[in-house]
Structures are given as structure tokens and as C-alpha cells.
Design a protein around this motif. Structure first.
Motif, PDB file in Angstrom:
ATOM      1  N   MET A   1       0.919  -1.411  -0.137  1.00  7.85           N
ATOM      2  CA  MET A   1      -0.125  -0.419   0.011  1.00  7.85           C
ATOM      3  C   MET A   1       0.647   1.278   0.054  1.00  7.85           C
ATOM      4  O   MET A   1       2.179   0.573   1.055  1.00  7.85           O
ATOM      5  N   LYS A   2       0.929   2.237  -0.802  1.00  4.58           N
ATOM      6  CA  LYS A   2       1.612   3.352  -0.960  1.00  4.58           C
ATOM      7  C   LYS A   2       1.561   3.969   0.676  1.00  4.58           C
ATOM      8  O   LYS A   2       0.098   4.632   1.455  1.00  4.58           O
ATOM      9  N   ASP A   3       2.272   5.193   1.036  1.00  2.99           N
ATOM     10  CA  ASP A   3       1.830   5.576   2.215  1.00  2.99           C
ATOM     11  C   ASP A   3       1.908   7.037   1.598  1.00  2.99           C
ATOM     12  O   ASP A   3       2.121   8.026   0.658  1.00  2.99           O
ATOM     13  N   GLN A   4       0.685   7.836   2.559  1.00  4.99           N
ATOM     14  CA  GLN A   4      -0.194   8.953   1.840  1.00  4.99           C
ATOM     15  C   GLN A   4       0.586   9.638   2.438  1.00  4.99           C
ATOM     16  O   GLN A   4       0.732  11.314   2.443  1.00  4.99           O
ATOM     17  N   GLY A   5       1.052   9.470   3.441  1.00  4.77           N
ATOM     18  CA  GLY A   5       2.153  10.217   4.562  1.00  4.77           C
ATOM     19  C   GLY A   5       0.446  11.399   5.431  1.00  4.77           C
ATOM     20  O   GLY A   5      -0.360  10.590   5.537  1.00  4.77           O
ATOM     21  N   ARG A  20       8.792  19.102   5.004  1.00  2.00           N
ATOM     22  CA  ARG A  20       9.987  18.276   3.973  1.00  2.00           C
ATOM     23  C   ARG A  20       9.109  17.384   3.040  1.00  2.00           C
ATOM     24  O   ARG A  20       8.137  16.893   3.072  1.00  2.00           O
ATOM     25  N   ASN A  21       9.856  16.976   1.632  1.00  2.00           N
ATOM     26  CA  ASN A  21       9.549  16.221   0.871  1.00  2.00           C
ATOM     27  C   ASN A  21      10.151  14.674   1.250  1.00  2.00           C
ATOM     28  O   ASN A  21      10.197  14.336   2.010  1.00  2.00           O
ATOM     29  N   LYS A  22       8.900  14.020   0.722  1.00  2.00           N
ATOM     30  CA  LYS A  22       9.055  12.775   1.446  1.00  2.00           C
ATOM     31  C   LYS A  22      10.383  11.910   0.303  1.00  2.00           C
ATOM     32  O   LYS A  22      11.317  12.158  -0.442  1.00  2.00           O
ATOM     33  N   LYS A  23      10.817  10.757   1.691  1.00  2.00           N
ATOM     34  CA  LYS A  23      12.138  10.551   1.540  1.00  2.00           C
ATOM     35  C   LYS A  23      12.679   8.990   0.814  1.00  2.00           C
ATOM     36  O   LYS A  23      11.107   8.323   0.473  1.00  2.00           O
ATOM     37  N   ARG A  24      13.608   8.623  -0.127  1.00  2.00           N
ATOM     38  CA  ARG A  24      13.367   7.567  -0.525  1.00  2.00           C
ATOM     39  C   ARG A  24      12.602   6.226  -0.191  1.00  2.00           C
ATOM     40  O   ARG A  24      12.022   5.228  -0.547  1.00  2.00           O
ATOM     41  N   TYR A  25      12.698   6.312   0.865  1.00  2.00           N
ATOM     42  CA  TYR A  25      12.756   5.040   1.871  1.00  2.00           C
ATOM     43  C   TYR A  25      11.170   5.320   1.956  1.00  2.00           C
ATOM     44  O   TYR A  25      10.541   4.074   2.688  1.00  2.00           O
ATOM     45  N   VAL A  43      11.585  -7.321 -12.195  1.00  2.00           N
ATOM     46  CA  VAL A  43      12.899  -7.934 -10.816  1.00  2.00           C
ATOM     47  C   VAL A  43      12.354  -6.044 -10.679  1.00  2.00           C
ATOM     48  O   VAL A  43      12.906  -5.304 -11.426  1.00  2.00           O
ATOM     49  N   ILE A  44      12.743  -5.877  -9.485  1.00  2.00           N
ATOM     50  CA  ILE A  44      12.597  -5.043  -8.940  1.00  2.00           C
ATOM     51  C   ILE A  44      14.172  -4.410  -7.721  1.00  2.00           C
ATOM     52  O   ILE A  44      13.533  -4.756  -6.975  1.00  2.00           O
ATOM     53  N   ASP A  45      14.531  -3.516  -7.460  1.00  2.00           N
ATOM     54  CA  ASP A  45      15.012  -2.864  -6.940  1.00  2.00           C
ATOM     55  C   ASP A  45      14.929  -2.476  -5.720  1.00  2.00           C
ATOM     56  O   ASP A  45      13.394  -2.025  -5.724  1.00  2.00           O
ATOM     57  N   SER A  46      15.143  -3.101  -4.050  1.00  2.00           N
ATOM     58  CA  SER A  46      14.923  -2.269  -2.707  1.00  2.00           C
ATOM     59  C   SER A  46      16.204  -2.151  -2.003  1.00  2.00           C
ATOM     60  O   SER A  46      16.970  -1.847  -2.561  1.00  2.00           O
ATOM     61  N   ARG A  47      15.851  -1.785  -1.005  1.00  2.00           N
ATOM     62  CA  ARG A  47      16.962  -1.327   0.028  1.00  2.00           C
ATOM     63  C   ARG A  47      18.419  -2.070  -0.176  1.00  2.00           C
ATOM     64  O   ARG A  47      17.841  -3.518  -0.122  1.00  2.00           O
TER      65      ARG A  47
END
Length: 125
Positions: A1-5, A20-25, A43-47
Motif C-alpha cells: 500500500m502506498k504511504d500517503q503521509g 519536507r518532501n518524501k524520502k526514498r525509503y 525484478v525491482i530494486d529494494s533497499r
């Protein structure tokens, strides 16, 4: 689920300015919604220096029945407790009950996160 903030409004109704804006994490992605069908992966990049293999669709599952594990073909989704519409749309998530060539099984893995379907055989009622 997307983090809406957090909300842009205060409890009183006043506007709250973003600090501030959202961080990549804090990135959110759409759910994979793994379906039953011809195997397709992404294939997706993760942390860190890691990657995730996301199953977009698959038709095989590793079904454990006691000590022995067999590879079975997925025929369809019988029940999905996370969402009632997922069973109709043949979407596999963790906890969903699938119909396989080895009988009914409950999915224990997360196909949208690790790209494979592991399941445990359940008693048919």
C-alpha cells in the motif's frame, strides 16, 4: 500500500505546511496482484544492494503435506480472506486458499514480494 503521509489539514481544519518532501525509503508501490496464468516476473530494486523478484502471474506452487513437498499446478483461487473480490479475479496473496493438482492448499509465502508460491495442504471439507 502506498504511504500517503500525514494529513494536510489540522484537527481544527487549518492547513498544515509540509516540513519536507518524501524520502526514498518512504516510497510506496502498487501491489503486484499475482494472478493465475503463464509465469511472468518483474525484478525491482529494494533497499540496500538487493532486488525483489515480483511474480505478476504464476501457475506453479510448492505444496507441503507433512514432511514431503511436491510441485503442483495451480488451477484457481478458491478463497482469499484479505479481499473477497480477489478470489473472483484469481489473485494470489498470502493466506489465500488455492486449488492445485495436489488438492487444496493455503498460501504461506508472499508471491508479490519473493516471486514464488509456497503452500500447505489443507483438509477439504
Amino acid at each position: 500500500m502506498k504511504d500517503q503521509g500525514r494529513s494536510k489539514r489540522k484537527r481544527t481544519g487549518g492547513r498544515r505546511k509540509p516540513s519536507r518532501n518524501k524520502k526514498r525509503y518512504q516510497l510506496g508501490r502498487e501491489p503486484a496482484a499475482t494472478t493465475v496464468g503463464e509465469p511472468r516476473f518483474q525484478v525491482i530494486d529494494s533497499r540496500g544492494n538487493n532486488e525483489k523478484l515480483r511474480a505478476l502471474s504464476t501457475n506453479v506452487a510448492q505444496v507441503a503435506d507433512g514432511a514431503d513437498v511436491t510441485q503442483a499446478d495451480i488451477e484457481g483461487v478458491v478463497d482469499n480472506p484479505s479481499n473477497v473480490n480477489y478470489a473472483r479475479r484469481n489473485i494470489i496473496t498470502k493466506g489465500s486458499i488455492i486449488d492445485t493438482s495436489a488438492g487444496r492448499a493455503r498460501v504461506t509465502s508472499r508471491p508479490g514480494q519473493d516471486g514464488q508460491v509456497n503452500a500447505v495442504a489443507v483438509d477439504e471439507e
